[in-house]
Motif scaffolding. Structure first.
Motif: not given
Lengths: 355, 259
Positions: B122-126
């Motif tokens: 999720i962090k990479a996506m944000s």
């Protein structure tokens, strides 16, 4: 925005939901098996079926007659379990083929396995070998499947690499060639009785299922299905692209060849013993994917049980609706499966993708 | 002490009889960005695949941290090097499922769910602006969004070296700038070594520490952007006339193409 109107498959990332889903399918499976034991030309009530299992578990009782025990034991139970296992196996094989070929149309028969099995079976009937042993037709069908497989793989592999487009096209070509041989054998077979037997076999059925066959087939279908589950996450990565899979640590060629062989074994063994059960391997994976999403780690077990339930249900219908006569199960799977699949296609038009 | 960095030494490669690469060498260190430029068909993508270990060179070798790339165990190699291909993906997975695939490397074979792994994804996506697309299917995304999904998966792979084949091609100007600064940030903060193929020479000039200009499968020039992007080199390699403006106090240049 268009995107908001696109319905996304439900997420089953939560373990609880996954376990719940599998348990639910297992309960439905057991229920379907139980009901299937009850129905048939010879009357056996639900209570009597229950007593059969009590006897089986060692609680001796005499509330069920020996004839009923014999019918359940030697006729219905092996047939039901055979339909269940073959249905699950064909569906898992379909998941693997669709994922590997990244093709919506891929199903277990796409690489010529079913056509080879059919040619082998009609050959056994034509030459009269079939009357020598109950194993003759399965053996020749299996032989036919494997000859088709070797031809298709031989044509499409070069220096250890398998070209997927060549594999699909040569599968279709070999399939068409073998189907023409099958038709020729049926036409030239002068004997009406053996013609009838050939067409009967081609439509697929479980009426010949006995414990001996089941004991042979069950492990060859179930073990490869479990192995495919071990490779499910590799199958996920293979679906996103070869280079990407390679860079994520997958041995692309090995994994793909290995899974192809796994799926081919499941299909050829199933076809050899039960004939061509149409449509199951194509639509069950699509239906389950529409409901739970594309993650093969979840898709494979869900598809196994869904395919099992569908084929068992179809077979039970096949042997009961015009009782005491029978319809071939292949007809029922297509007759029920096709309209339902078309319904799903229409309701999910926006949601459909190219694999 | 263990050697650090990717070293490509005299690599040659051919497809059948067609020679693709001839005696190419380069080196990139953690914290640096190397740009590969060159016309279509000059062998850039093949070179990147060889560095990623996907293709094997006919001659020469690739070393990562002192070890031959083809001798490293696959799962270890994937933790060391990630590769972003040029072609956009199309498959029935959701965005989150797609990004999570690079976390499989850090998960057990039968582990379907892991909240800390999911947080990394999720962090990479944000970081690439797609966290709100989590449950959307890849096939309903636009080309630029798919590109950012692939970038997110690469970031989530948490590898030491990033190989990117045209990472910003197909993105609108906002995301070109955002992704470029993200790659810069990744190299400085996470100390990753980066190799990227680029078509936008001006962006390459601003973003990269060094440039390798490939022409007909050979090293044509190799050095800081100011030395590589000269009027003569661009005319010879790309057959385009240009005017070059040297920026003060930096190694980069502005290139204006004259038609």
């Amino acid at each position: 925005m268009l995107r908001n109107t696109v319905r996304t498959p439900k997420q089953y990332h939560v373990k609880g939901k996954l376990i719940f889903g599998i348990l639910f399918l297992i309960i439905i499976s057991l229920f379907t098996i139980y009901v299937s034991i009850n129905v048939g030309p010879y009357e056996i009530s639900k209570g009597e079926t229950f007593n059969f299992f009590l006897n089986y578990l060692g609680f001796e009782n005499h509330l069920i007659s020996d004839t009923q025990i014999a019918i359940i034991q030697t006729v219905r139970l092996p047939r039901i379990l055979m339909a269940f296992i073959v249905g699950g196996g064909l569906s898992v094989s379909g998941v693997i083929m669709q994922a590997l070929f990244r093709n919506n149309l891929a199903d277990p028969s796409i690489i010529g396995v079913s056509a080879g099995g059919a040619t082998g079976a009609v050959f056994a009937i034509f030459t009269g070998i079939a009357v020598l042993s109950v194993w003759a037709i399965p053996f020749f069908a299996f032989l036919g499947s494997f000859i088709a497989l070797f031809l298709v793989f031989g044509i499409s592999s070069f220096a250890g690499r398998i070209s997927v487009p060549t594999l699909i096209l040569s599968g279709i070509a070999i399939g068409a060639f073998l189907n023409s041989i099958t038709s020729a054998i049926i036409l030239f077979s002068g004997d009406i009785e053996s013609q009838r037997q050939m067409i009967f076999w081609l439509a697929g059925g479980f009426d010949t299922a006995r414990w001996a066959g089941l004991k042979f087939i069950a492990p060859i279908v179930i073990i490869p299905s479990i192995i495919s589950l071990i490779f499910a996450r590799d199958l996920n990565i293979l679906m996103i692209g070869e280079d990407q899979a390679e860079s994520l640590g997958i041995r692309v060629q090995f994994t793909r060849n290995f899974l192809l062989i796994i799926a081919s074994i499941i299909t050829s063994v199933s076809v050899a013993y039960t004939g061509v059960i149409a449509f199951v391997g194509l639509i069950i994976p699509h239906i389950v994917r529409l409901v739970i999403g594309a993650d093969n780690r979840i898709l494979i077990p869900f598809t196994f049980f869904s395919g099992s339930i569908f084929v068992l249900f179809s077979d039970t219908l096949a042997r009961t609706i015009i009782s005491p006569a029978e319809i071939r199960v292949g007809l029922i799977t297509s007759f029920l499966g096709a309209p339902f699949f078309i319904y799903l296609l229409i309701t999910n038009r926006k949601n459909f993708y190219s694999l | 002490m263990k050697k650090n960095g990717i070293k490509v030494e005299s690599v040659s490669f051919s497809f059948g009889k067609k020679a693709i690469l001839n005696n190419v060498s380069l080196e990139v260190f953690p914290g640096k960005i190397l740009g590969i430029v060159g016309p279509n068909g000059s062998g850039k993508t093949s070179l990147l695949k060889i560095i990623a270990g996907i293709l094997k060179p006919d001659k020469g070798f690739v070393q990562v941290d002192g070890e031959n790339i083809n001798k490293i165990k696959r799962s270890d190699r994937a933790k060391l090097i990630s590769y972003l291909p040029q072609f956009e993906e199309n498959h029935p997975f959701t965005v989150l499922e797609t990004v999570m695939m690079s976390r499989y490397l850090y998960m057990g074979r039968f582990q379907i769910q892991d909240d800390s792994e999911k947080d990394i994804a999720i962090k990479a996506m944000s970081r690439v602006g797609i966290e709100n697309l989590s449950n959307v299917n890849i096939y309903s995304l636009s080309g630029g969004e798919r590109q950012r999904v692939m970038l997110a998966r690469m970031l989530a792979q948490s590898s030491k070296y990033l190989l990117m084949d045209e990472p910003v091609t197909g993105l609108d100007i906002k995301y070109q700038i955002q992704i470029a600064s993200l790659i810069r940030e990744q190299s400085k903060v996470m100390n990753t070594g980066n190799i990227m193929i680029m078509h936008n020479l001006n962006l390459a000039s601003k973003l990269c520490d060094e440039i390798l200009m490939i022409f007909k499968g050979k090293n044509y020039t190799y050095g800081i952007p100011g030395d590589v992007f000269t009027k003569e080199n661009i005319l010879k390699v790309f057959s385009v006339d240009s005017t070059i403006t040297q920026n003060f106090h930096t190694t980069n240049v502005d290139i204006k193409f004259v038609s």
